[in-house]
Design a protein around this motif. Structure first.
Motif, PDB file in Angstrom:
ATOM      1  N   LEU A  81      68.462  52.520   9.917  1.00 30.54           N
ATOM      2  CA  LEU A  81      68.579  52.436   8.462  1.00 30.54           C
ATOM      3  C   LEU A  81      67.988  53.667   7.788  1.00 30.54           C
ATOM      4  O   LEU A  81      68.381  54.012   6.667  1.00 30.54           O
ATOM      5  N   ARG A 156      69.275  52.026   2.129  1.00 25.49           N
ATOM      6  CA  ARG A 156      69.141  50.641   1.646  1.00 25.49           C
ATOM      7  C   ARG A 156      67.671  50.259   1.737  1.00 25.49           C
ATOM      8  O   ARG A 156      67.222  49.697   2.748  1.00 25.49           O
ATOM      9  N   THR A 158      65.718  47.984   0.450  1.00 24.97           N
ATOM     10  CA  THR A 158      65.334  46.587   0.649  1.00 24.97           C
ATOM     11  C   THR A 158      65.514  46.183   2.103  1.00 24.97           C
ATOM     12  O   THR A 158      64.640  45.547   2.706  1.00 24.97           O
ATOM     13  N   MET A 159      66.640  46.579   2.685  1.00 29.03           N
ATOM     14  CA  MET A 159      66.903  46.261   4.080  1.00 29.03           C
ATOM     15  C   MET A 159      65.931  46.997   5.006  1.00 29.03           C
ATOM     16  O   MET A 159      65.437  46.426   5.985  1.00 29.03           O
ATOM     17  N   ALA A 204      60.689  43.392   2.591  1.00 31.00           N
ATOM     18  CA  ALA A 204      61.884  43.639   1.780  1.00 31.00           C
ATOM     19  C   ALA A 204      61.517  43.800   0.306  1.00 31.00           C
ATOM     20  O   ALA A 204      62.037  44.683  -0.391  1.00 31.00           O
TER      21      ALA A 204
END
Length: 213
Positions: A81, A156, A158-159, A204
């Motif tokens: 990520l 991303r 939050t992820m 998160a």
């Protein structure tokens, strides 16, 4: 300048992080998080007296394999990520497979029990405190994982924060296992998993703000 040109211009200014260096950073920070959580368990709860005797016990080994597998796949997810465009299929499938394996163990365990043993295997003696303790202990590992995540480029946030929190929760669960006497798959799959997920949710929420570009 249209949107595509702006994105290309911004991307051109981004200093690429060598994949090997990024992976090494995530591994090191995960390891430091594990050491931090073990230290917290040792100083606050203590290590079980019979640890040497149960180190090769199937239940103890299953718990460590489960929690450290979650930590490993979550760390890989965090790494992917943090590299825009990198595929995340492998770590997600790894997490799903790990959860599937522990659920199979629960089904096999419960099918061999009868009467009140079903509930006893599920609740154990410390179900009220297990999840809370794992979540609390994970706070000792969180800063190390967010340090690593901040030096990546998560598209991303939050992820990515969830992945960082999940790593912290998993190493905390592994460390807590050095103290916890519970040995059933049903207990582990429920209360340990909830503790790791709680750490992931906290991560998160934090990542939404702390990991934004």
């Amino acid at each position: 300048m249209n949107t595509d040109d702006l994105i290309e211009a911004l991307a051109g200014d981004v200093r690429r992080i060598p994949a090997g260096r990024a992976a090494w950073r995530v591994v090191c920070c995960s390891g430091m998080g594990l050491l931090a959580t073990v230290s917290v368990v040792w100083l606050t709860l203590g290590i079980r007296d019979d640890l040497a005797a149960v180190a090769d016990d199937a239940a103890f080994l299953m718990r460590q394999v489960y929690t450290l597998s979650i930590a490993g796949f979550a760390a890989l997810l965090l790494l992917r990520l943090g590299q825009p465009g990198a595929p995340v299929r492998v770590p997600i499938l790894g997490l799903v497979a790990t959860l599937a394996m522990i659920l199979i163990a629960v089904v096999l365990e419960q099918s061999a029990l009868s009467g009140s043993s079903h509930v006893e295997a599920w609740l154990g003696q410390s179900w009220r405190s297990c999840t809370l303790r794992v979540g609390a202990i994970s706070l000792a590992a969180g800063p190390f994982l967010f340090f690593a995540a901040r030096r990546l480029a998560p598209g991303r946030p939050t992820m990515a924060g969830f992945a960082a929190g999940l790593v912290a929760g998993a190493v905390a669960a592994s460390a807590y296992g050095l103290y916890c006497p519970e040995g059933t798959a049903s207990f582990m799959a429920t209360w340990y998993t909830l503790g790791m997920l709680a750490a992931g949710i906290i991560g998160a929420a934090a990542g939404r703000f702390l990991l934004r570009w």
